[in-house]
Design a protein around this motif. Structure first.
Motif, PDB file in Angstrom:
ATOM      1  N   LYS A 236       8.805  -4.822   4.078  1.00  0.00           N
ATOM      2  CA  LYS A 236       8.655  -6.685   2.989  1.00  0.00           C
ATOM      3  C   LYS A 236       7.935  -5.889   2.209  1.00  0.00           C
ATOM      4  O   LYS A 236       6.809  -7.626   1.872  1.00  0.00           O
ATOM      5  CB  LYS A 236       8.843  -7.702   3.822  1.00  0.00           C
ATOM      6  CG  LYS A 236       9.502  -8.249   4.724  1.00  0.00           C
ATOM      7  CD  LYS A 236       9.327  -9.802   5.357  1.00  0.00           C
ATOM      8  CE  LYS A 236      10.810  -9.613   6.830  1.00  0.00           C
ATOM      9  NZ  LYS A 236      10.600 -11.252   6.647  1.00  0.00           N
ATOM     10  N   THR A 237       7.386  -4.495   2.155  1.00  0.00           N
ATOM     11  CA  THR A 237       6.194  -4.270   1.021  1.00  0.00           C
ATOM     12  C   THR A 237       7.017  -4.847  -0.023  1.00  0.00           C
ATOM     13  O   THR A 237       8.515  -4.531  -0.664  1.00  0.00           O
ATOM     14  CB  THR A 237       6.288  -3.482   0.894  1.00  0.00           C
ATOM     15  OG1 THR A 237       4.742  -3.669   2.379  1.00  0.00           O
ATOM     16  CG2 THR A 237       5.217  -2.954   0.354  1.00  0.00           C
ATOM     17  N   THR A 238       6.574  -4.621  -1.855  1.00  0.00           N
ATOM     18  CA  THR A 238       6.493  -5.510  -2.774  1.00  0.00           C
ATOM     19  C   THR A 238       5.651  -4.736  -3.648  1.00  0.00           C
ATOM     20  O   THR A 238       4.725  -4.692  -3.876  1.00  0.00           O
ATOM     21  CB  THR A 238       6.750  -6.863  -3.242  1.00  0.00           C
ATOM     22  OG1 THR A 238       7.430  -7.213  -2.594  1.00  0.00           O
ATOM     23  CG2 THR A 238       6.951  -6.564  -5.056  1.00  0.00           C
ATOM     24  N   ILE A 239       6.220  -3.339  -4.548  1.00  0.00           N
ATOM     25  CA  ILE A 239       5.436  -2.795  -5.334  1.00  0.00           C
ATOM     26  C   ILE A 239       5.943  -3.219  -6.519  1.00  0.00           C
ATOM     27  O   ILE A 239       6.834  -2.965  -6.869  1.00  0.00           O
ATOM     28  CB  ILE A 239       5.768  -1.434  -5.526  1.00  0.00           C
ATOM     29  CG1 ILE A 239       5.754  -0.590  -3.675  1.00  0.00           C
ATOM     30  CG2 ILE A 239       4.770  -0.353  -6.574  1.00  0.00           C
ATOM     31  CD1 ILE A 239       5.542   0.634  -3.457  1.00  0.00           C
ATOM     32  N   THR A 240       5.597  -3.984  -7.434  1.00  0.00           N
ATOM     33  CA  THR A 240       6.007  -4.313  -9.103  1.00  0.00           C
ATOM     34  C   THR A 240       4.928  -3.936  -9.789  1.00  0.00           C
ATOM     35  O   THR A 240       4.009  -3.708  -9.793  1.00  0.00           O
ATOM     36  CB  THR A 240       5.289  -5.876  -8.518  1.00  0.00           C
ATOM     37  OG1 THR A 240       6.020  -6.404 -10.385  1.00  0.00           O
ATOM     38  CG2 THR A 240       4.003  -6.026  -8.682  1.00  0.00           C
ATOM     39  N   THR A 241       5.752  -3.122 -11.527  1.00  0.00           N
ATOM     40  CA  THR A 241       4.952  -2.945 -12.554  1.00  0.00           C
ATOM     41  C   THR A 241       4.721  -4.026 -13.521  1.00  0.00           C
ATOM     42  O   THR A 241       4.683  -3.361 -14.140  1.00  0.00           O
ATOM     43  CB  THR A 241       5.779  -1.207 -12.728  1.00  0.00           C
ATOM     44  OG1 THR A 241       7.724  -2.009 -13.534  1.00  0.00           O
ATOM     45  CG2 THR A 241       5.958  -0.560 -11.820  1.00  0.00           C
TER      46      THR A 241
ATOM     47  N   ASP B 167       0.868  10.867   1.576  1.00  0.00           N
ATOM     48  CA  ASP B 167      -0.332  10.560   2.757  1.00  0.00           C
ATOM     49  C   ASP B 167      -0.589   9.516   3.180  1.00  0.00           C
ATOM     50  O   ASP B 167      -1.999   9.554   3.799  1.00  0.00           O
ATOM     51  CB  ASP B 167      -0.959  12.263   3.535  1.00  0.00           C
ATOM     52  CG  ASP B 167      -0.223  13.275   3.796  1.00  0.00           C
ATOM     53  OD1 ASP B 167       0.410  13.188   5.105  1.00  0.00           O
ATOM     54  OD2 ASP B 167      -0.751  14.082   2.965  1.00  0.00           O
ATOM     55  N   VAL B 168      -0.092   8.343   3.141  1.00  0.00           N
ATOM     56  CA  VAL B 168      -0.076   7.615   2.824  1.00  0.00           C
ATOM     57  C   VAL B 168       0.435   6.040   3.407  1.00  0.00           C
ATOM     58  O   VAL B 168       2.256   6.724   3.519  1.00  0.00           O
ATOM     59  CB  VAL B 168       0.063   7.078   1.330  1.00  0.00           C
ATOM     60  CG1 VAL B 168      -0.334   5.613   1.101  1.00  0.00           C
ATOM     61  CG2 VAL B 168      -0.966   7.168   0.042  1.00  0.00           C
ATOM     62  N   TRP B 169       0.219   5.676   4.094  1.00  0.00           N
ATOM     63  CA  TRP B 169       0.966   4.370   5.137  1.00  0.00           C
ATOM     64  C   TRP B 169       0.985   2.850   3.946  1.00  0.00           C
ATOM     65  O   TRP B 169      -0.438   2.306   4.366  1.00  0.00           O
ATOM     66  CB  TRP B 169       0.282   4.534   6.659  1.00  0.00           C
ATOM     67  CG  TRP B 169       1.095   3.693   7.159  1.00  0.00           C
ATOM     68  CD1 TRP B 169       1.937   3.187   7.720  1.00  0.00           C
ATOM     69  CD2 TRP B 169       0.148   3.524   8.448  1.00  0.00           C
ATOM     70  NE1 TRP B 169       2.339   1.739   8.278  1.00  0.00           N
ATOM     71  CE2 TRP B 169       1.129   2.654   8.890  1.00  0.00           C
ATOM     72  CE3 TRP B 169      -0.716   3.798   9.408  1.00  0.00           C
ATOM     73  CZ2 TRP B 169       1.364   2.153  10.733  1.00  0.00           C
ATOM     74  CZ3 TRP B 169      -1.269   2.424  11.003  1.00  0.00           C
ATOM     75  CH2 TRP B 169      -0.227   2.249  11.082  1.00  0.00           C
ATOM     76  N   ILE B 170       1.505   2.541   4.345  1.00  0.00           N
ATOM     77  CA  ILE B 170       1.593   1.552   3.051  1.00  0.00           C
ATOM     78  C   ILE B 170       1.497   0.166   4.780  1.00  0.00           C
ATOM     79  O   ILE B 170       3.391  -0.294   5.410  1.00  0.00           O
ATOM     80  CB  ILE B 170       2.592   0.572   2.449  1.00  0.00           C
ATOM     81  CG1 ILE B 170       1.284   1.703   1.107  1.00  0.00           C
ATOM     82  CG2 ILE B 170       1.813  -0.548   1.764  1.00  0.00           C
ATOM     83  CD1 ILE B 170       2.202   2.196   0.318  1.00  0.00           C
ATOM     84  N   GLY B 171       1.349  -0.608   4.965  1.00  0.00           N
ATOM     85  CA  GLY B 171       1.659  -2.087   6.062  1.00  0.00           C
ATOM     86  C   GLY B 171       2.645  -2.409   5.680  1.00  0.00           C
ATOM     87  O   GLY B 171       3.151  -2.871   4.299  1.00  0.00           O
ATOM     88  N   ALA B 172       3.037  -3.790   6.778  1.00  0.00           N
ATOM     89  CA  ALA B 172       4.154  -4.880   6.249  1.00  0.00           C
ATOM     90  C   ALA B 172       3.721  -5.674   5.426  1.00  0.00           C
ATOM     91  O   ALA B 172       2.187  -5.608   5.400  1.00  0.00           O
ATOM     92  CB  ALA B 172       4.634  -5.430   7.080  1.00  0.00           C
ATOM     93  N   ASN B 173       4.841  -6.081   4.344  1.00  0.00           N
ATOM     94  CA  ASN B 173       4.447  -7.240   3.476  1.00  0.00           C
ATOM     95  C   ASN B 173       2.759  -7.151   2.585  1.00  0.00           C
ATOM     96  O   ASN B 173       1.847  -7.796   2.807  1.00  0.00           O
ATOM     97  CB  ASN B 173       3.634  -8.553   4.847  1.00  0.00           C
ATOM     98  CG  ASN B 173       4.933  -9.332   5.286  1.00  0.00           C
ATOM     99  OD1 ASN B 173       5.972  -9.147   4.287  1.00  0.00           O
ATOM    100  ND2 ASN B 173       5.056  -8.952   7.084  1.00  0.00           N
ATOM    101  N   VAL B 174       2.590  -6.161   2.239  1.00  0.00           N
ATOM    102  CA  VAL B 174       2.137  -5.542   1.247  1.00  0.00           C
ATOM    103  C   VAL B 174       2.553  -5.720  -0.359  1.00  0.00           C
ATOM    104  O   VAL B 174       3.924  -5.740  -0.759  1.00  0.00           O
ATOM    105  CB  VAL B 174       1.269  -3.889   1.834  1.00  0.00           C
ATOM    106  CG1 VAL B 174       0.988  -3.991   0.379  1.00  0.00           C
ATOM    107  CG2 VAL B 174       0.816  -3.778   2.572  1.00  0.00           C
ATOM    108  N   CYS B 175       1.456  -5.885  -0.897  1.00  0.00           N
ATOM    109  CA  CYS B 175       1.671  -5.957  -2.564  1.00  0.00           C
ATOM    110  C   CYS B 175       1.121  -5.046  -3.359  1.00  0.00           C
ATOM    111  O   CYS B 175       0.167  -5.640  -3.090  1.00  0.00           O
ATOM    112  CB  CYS B 175       1.826  -8.005  -2.477  1.00  0.00           C
ATOM    113  SG  CYS B 175       1.941  -8.032  -4.413  1.00  0.00           S
TER     114      CYS B 175
ATOM    115  N   GLY C  37      -0.333  -6.542   5.258  1.00  0.00           N
ATOM    116  CA  GLY C  37      -0.517  -8.069   4.322  1.00  0.00           C
ATOM    117  C   GLY C  37      -1.501  -8.084   2.974  1.00  0.00           C
ATOM    118  O   GLY C  37      -1.744  -8.997   2.202  1.00  0.00           O
ATOM    119  N   ALA C  38      -1.927  -6.608   2.531  1.00  0.00           N
ATOM    120  CA  ALA C  38      -2.246  -6.934   1.781  1.00  0.00           C
ATOM    121  C   ALA C  38      -2.527  -6.569   0.388  1.00  0.00           C
ATOM    122  O   ALA C  38      -1.177  -6.411   0.003  1.00  0.00           O
ATOM    123  CB  ALA C  38      -3.362  -5.290   1.722  1.00  0.00           C
ATOM    124  N   VAL C  39      -3.026  -7.655  -0.723  1.00  0.00           N
ATOM    125  CA  VAL C  39      -2.738  -7.595  -2.118  1.00  0.00           C
ATOM    126  C   VAL C  39      -3.763  -6.456  -2.570  1.00  0.00           C
ATOM    127  O   VAL C  39      -5.097  -6.702  -3.026  1.00  0.00           O
ATOM    128  CB  VAL C  39      -3.030  -9.027  -1.920  1.00  0.00           C
ATOM    129  CG1 VAL C  39      -2.604  -8.586  -4.155  1.00  0.00           C
ATOM    130  CG2 VAL C  39      -2.155 -10.100  -1.871  1.00  0.00           C
TER     131      VAL C  39
END
Length: 187
Positions: free
Chosen positions: A105-110, A135-143, A159-161
């Motif tokens: 449920k992560t979103t990456i937006t340009t 070597d990056v780990w992005i948790g759940a629900n990140v924007c 959950g980070a923005v």
């Protein structure tokens, strides 16, 4: 200047222009096809991603529920994992390094929209590149918001923005995301 040219130049563009919408509709169709490939057929999924995305490395896995705005603007390195229901709004380029894991449920937006309501009524958008290191780990629900660069060896907490750049060897959490500690450098 055509709206698609404005988009590619990083200028404000009309997002419901026919050429712009054709890119999105093609991506929506490709996502539908991809999300309906047998989950056990990893090779078919990989082969389709090679055609759908701009570039992918070896051992790439994107789980079901994947959505994007173009596809060809997404570039991922080796050993990439995107968990369930990841959305990448790749109106502009998204570069993702090697050994990256993205939580569900992560979103990456340009793409973003003007602050001025008159411009929003004109259906305007503007897009900026996103870069994610190795070597990056992005948790759940990140924007992750437009124009952000995330360095190498970074952890982004669930959950980070992320609305600004995150330096190498960092752990960032919160809304908005802020660095809370330095982490061990990768050898």
């Amino acid at each position: 200047m055509r709206e698609i040219d404005k988009l590619k130049a990083g200028l404000e563009y009309c997002f419901d222009d026919e050429e712009v919408m054709d890119l999105k509709l093609n991506a929506v169709k490709n996502c539908e096809i991809y999300n309906n490939i047998d989950v056990c057929d990893r090779q078919a999924k990989y082969d389709f991603l090679k055609e759908m995305l701009g570039s992918i490395g070896e051992n790439t896995c994107i789980e079901q529920g994947f959505y994007c705005d173009n596809g060809k603007n997404i570039h991922v390195g080796d050993n990439f994992l995107a968990n369930y229901q990841v959305t990448i709004l790749d109106v502009n380029e998204v570069y993702i390094g090697n050994d990256v894991m993205i939580g569900p449920k992560t979103t990456i937006t340009t793409v973003g929209h003007p602050i001025n309501p008159n411009k929003r009524r004109q259906r305007l958008g503007q897009a900026s590149k996103v870069r994610i290191g190795n070597d990056v780990w992005i948790g759940a629900n990140v924007c992750i918001l437009p124009g952000v660069t995330i360095g190498n060896n970074v952890i982004i907490g669930a959950g980070a923005v992320v609305n600004r750049d995150i330096p190498d060897n960092s752990m960032a959490v919160g809304v908005p995301a802020r660095v809370i500690k330095e982490i061990e450098k990768v050898i």
